[in-house]
Design an enzyme around this catalytic site. Structure first.
Site, short mmCIF file in Angstrom:
data_model
loop_
_atom_site.label_atom_id
_atom_site.label_comp_id
_atom_site.label_asym_id
_atom_site.label_seq_id
_atom_site.Cartn_x
_atom_site.Cartn_y
_atom_site.Cartn_z
N GLY A 120 -39.10 -16.14 21.23
CA GLY A 120 -39.08 -17.40 21.94
C GLY A 120 -39.97 -18.41 21.24
N GLY B 212 -45.89 -20.49 21.98
CA GLY B 212 -46.65 -20.67 23.20
C GLY B 212 -45.97 -20.26 24.49
N THR C 108 -46.72 -12.82 23.36
CA THR C 108 -47.78 -11.82 23.20
C THR C 108 -48.28 -11.33 24.56
OG1 THR C 108 -48.46 -12.84 21.12
CG2 THR C 108 -50.02 -11.33 22.15
N GLU D 273 -47.86 -9.89 15.95
CA GLU D 273 -47.78 -10.61 14.68
C GLU D 273 -49.11 -11.27 14.34
OE1 GLU D 273 -45.29 -14.02 14.36
OE2 GLU D 273 -45.61 -14.64 16.43
N ASP E 286 -44.18 -8.46 19.56
CA ASP E 286 -44.13 -9.83 20.10
C ASP E 286 -43.42 -10.79 19.14
OD1 ASP E 286 -46.04 -10.18 18.12
OD2 ASP E 286 -47.57 -11.01 19.45
#
Length: 219
Positions: free
Chosen positions: A11, A14, A18, A35, A86
């Site tokens: 996505g 922000g 995560t 990541e 993530d």
């Protein structure tokens, strides 16, 4: 594709990838793959001058994600140990196509395909999305200094790029289930019910995958 659950969350910047990955990894007891972001030495300069620093930024991300997935495959997936990440490495092309000039994009794409042709493919994808207001609000709340100079136009364009990418992903990989989560309506950080709904959706997909794998093993 590995038989062990390998879930990737994707996505826009922000949106909460995560945070969700951490919660799901803890709940299902999966290995968490995060990541590398803030360690990228070019990222702050990139947000100040995208055209000048895009190639260095994208190459750093590509090389580090390649190394991470290479290690994950050796240490976990090949041993049938479950992983939740993530990110999905194919996101590199979303950003590269948005930021790189044509001459550098061609070189970058060649390197990308060489590095990723044998990379493990997730067998489930969770897609988080939301309006520009939601994305900006979540970026502001997490307060990363390097993200304070992100242009709103860049965030808006990336959100559109992700929508096109996800439509393409589902058409190319009809066998990989995708769970779409609207960040405008669900806030799994603040509301436990929203998190439980997501966990239930993931569990249902995992059960379906287990049933399919069991049937295939008997044939």
């Amino acid at each position: 594709m590995t038989d062990a659950p390998f879930i990737a969350i994707e996505g826009p910047i922000g949106i909460g990838k995560t945070s969700l990955a951490k919660k799901l990894a803890a709940h299902f007891d999966f290995h968490l793959l995060k990541e590398i972001v803030e360690e990228n030495p070019f990222l702050g300069k990139f947000y100040e001058n995208i055209e000048e620093w895009s190639f260095q930024t994208e190459m750093f991300f590509l090389c580090n994600r390649f190394k991470q997935l290479e290690d994950i495959e050796k240490k976990y997936l090949s041993e049938q140990k479950s992983v939740i990440a993530d990110y999905h490495i194919s996101k590199n092309m979303i950003f590269a196509r948005r930021t790189l000039p044509e001459d550098k994009l061609e070189k970058y794409e060649q390197i990308y395909h060489i590095l990723t042709k044998d990379m493990p493919v997730p067998n489930m994808l969770i897609y988080l999305y939301g309006s520009l207001d939601t994305i900006v609000d979540r970026i502001r709340k997490r307060g990363r200094d390097i993200e304070q100079n992100i242009q709103l136009s860049y965030l808006s364009q990336l959100a559109e790029d992700y929508e096109r990418y996800m439509d393409h992903f589902e058409s190319v990989h009809p066998d990989i289930p995708v769970i779409r989560i609207n960040g405008d309506k669900l806030d799994f950080i603040r509301h436990q019910n929203d998190l439980e709904w997501i966990m239930n959706e993931v569990e249902q997909q995992l059960e379906q995958s287990r049933s399919i794998n069991l049937k295939e093993s008997k044939t």
